[in-house]
Design an enzyme around this catalytic site. Sequence first.
Site, PDB file in Angstrom:
ATOM      1  CG  HIS A 133     -17.384   1.606 -46.159  1.00 12.95           C
ATOM      2  ND1 HIS A 133     -16.825   1.484 -47.403  1.00 12.95           N
ATOM      3  CD2 HIS A 133     -16.481   1.036 -45.313  1.00 12.95           C
ATOM      4  CE1 HIS A 133     -15.665   0.882 -47.326  1.00 12.95           C
ATOM      5  NE2 HIS A 133     -15.442   0.576 -46.065  1.00 12.95           N
ATOM      6  CB  SER A 156     -11.739   5.771 -40.788  1.00 11.24           C
ATOM      7  OG  SER A 156     -11.804   4.450 -41.226  1.00 11.24           O
ATOM      8  CE  LYS A 160      -0.059   3.730 -41.913  1.00 11.10           C
ATOM      9  NZ  LYS A 160      -0.054   5.161 -41.768  1.00 11.10           N
ATOM     10  CG  ASP A 161      -4.913  -2.138 -44.008  1.00  2.00           C
ATOM     11  OD1 ASP A 161      -4.504  -1.414 -43.077  1.00  2.00           O
ATOM     12  OD2 ASP A 161      -6.090  -2.108 -44.425  1.00  2.00           O
ATOM     13  CD  GLU A 175      -6.703 -20.584 -23.812  1.00  2.00           C
ATOM     14  OE1 GLU A 175      -5.970 -21.101 -22.957  1.00  2.00           O
ATOM     15  OE2 GLU A 175      -6.435 -20.559 -25.022  1.00  2.00           O
TER      16      GLU A 175
END
Length: 401
Positions: free
Chosen positions: A215, A219, A243-244, A287
Amino acid sequence: MSKSSGNTEFTGIAGWIDSRLPVFTFLKHSGEYRAPKNLSYMWSFGSLAGIALLIQIVTGIVLAMHYTPHVDYAFDSVERIMRDVPYGWFLRYTHAVGASMFFAVVYIHIFRGLYYGSYKKPRELLWFLGIIIFICMMATAFMGYVLPWGQMSFWGATVITNLFSAIPGIGESIVQWLWGGFSVDNPTLNRFFSLHYLMPFVIIGIVVLHLVALHVHGSNNPTGVEPKTDKDTIPFHPYYTIKDFVGFGFLFLVLAWFIFFDPNRLGHPDNYIPANPMVTPPHIVPEWYFLPFYAMLRAIPDKLGGVVVMFSSLLILFALPWLDSSKVKSANYRPIFKWVFWLFAANCILLGYLGGMPAEGSYVIAARFATLFYFAFFLVILPLLGKYERPCPLPKSIHEA
Ligand code: HEM
């Protein structure tokens, strides 16, 4: 309630609280947060990682209520969860598949950062915190895999903890200290359980720092050009919250598909055999999300050398902001880097494939070349590109792009 004491714009109860603990100011600031207007779905993966972490914590806490961290009972307690605990199978599969989804999401998140140069100035510390989260995730997943106390749990733990014995002089003592004895045994299982429970909360703390750092400068975006005016940004809410949520829907779909149709696809069948220190499985494999690193470990004929190479492959990520000296962030404007990036991504997938194959013959040779390319990408190609690549002209601003 009287008017607040002046250090807040809120009044009434909200003002009273806010002047003592500025939660409402914080919420207001978050609600007004603006992000570049051109963020693609690639920028949803951070929030997806957050949701994946939450799913792991919630399912993990309930699983822990039914799990017994003792070598004589661990395997059976997991079977009991699967058969007798109401919806225990759902909880366990969600946690196991969820771990894989978490890694898949975070790998995409990391590669997105690589492609768009999000690690560059001024986001270096944001990137650092990300790498620390990633290392903590690996430690957490490794310890979690030991808990069902199956064959792969036991032998995976044995192989990986034994790596520390390669450290000259003090290696053996470190391994025994990690084990809490002279082999992987009950004390090892106990401490792994304790730490596996603790680590996700440590990760939450680092994620908060990650978001604070995010922040500060906001971004990055697909052009890599920083926003200059309000024309370049839009309010995060509602545009990116919606959108998320689309992203969450997709994550839940993939997760549900694996849980309900193919829950053991990403695991190893040997982990349904109780741990037996007297029987070594023919192929010990971790894994899927560890396989590229495992391939690098085994590519080097010397044990210490393998360990150093494997850890270096992670540590080198810290140097990335300085190894890549190009002023242009986004690969969209870097014609050569764009291609090398995809080669690097393909090389990581190849390493993953080789990590799952026996460490012999042509597999080892291929793993050596792939390891060489992995390091050459950081140490040779990126510095050279920074110097000699001619980037395409950048747009003046995001809204003009
Ligand atoms: C639990 C794991 C993680 C969570 C919850 C998380 C969360 C987030 C969120 C919410 C964002 C903003 C949205 C976005 O850009 O996608 C973000 C951005 C970012 N994250 Fe993470 N992250 C995690 C792991 C990582 C890792 C492992 C790395 C790198 C090694 C990383 C590097 C970055 C970078 C560079 C950005 C800025 C991207 C940009 O603005 O272009 N993160 N993260």
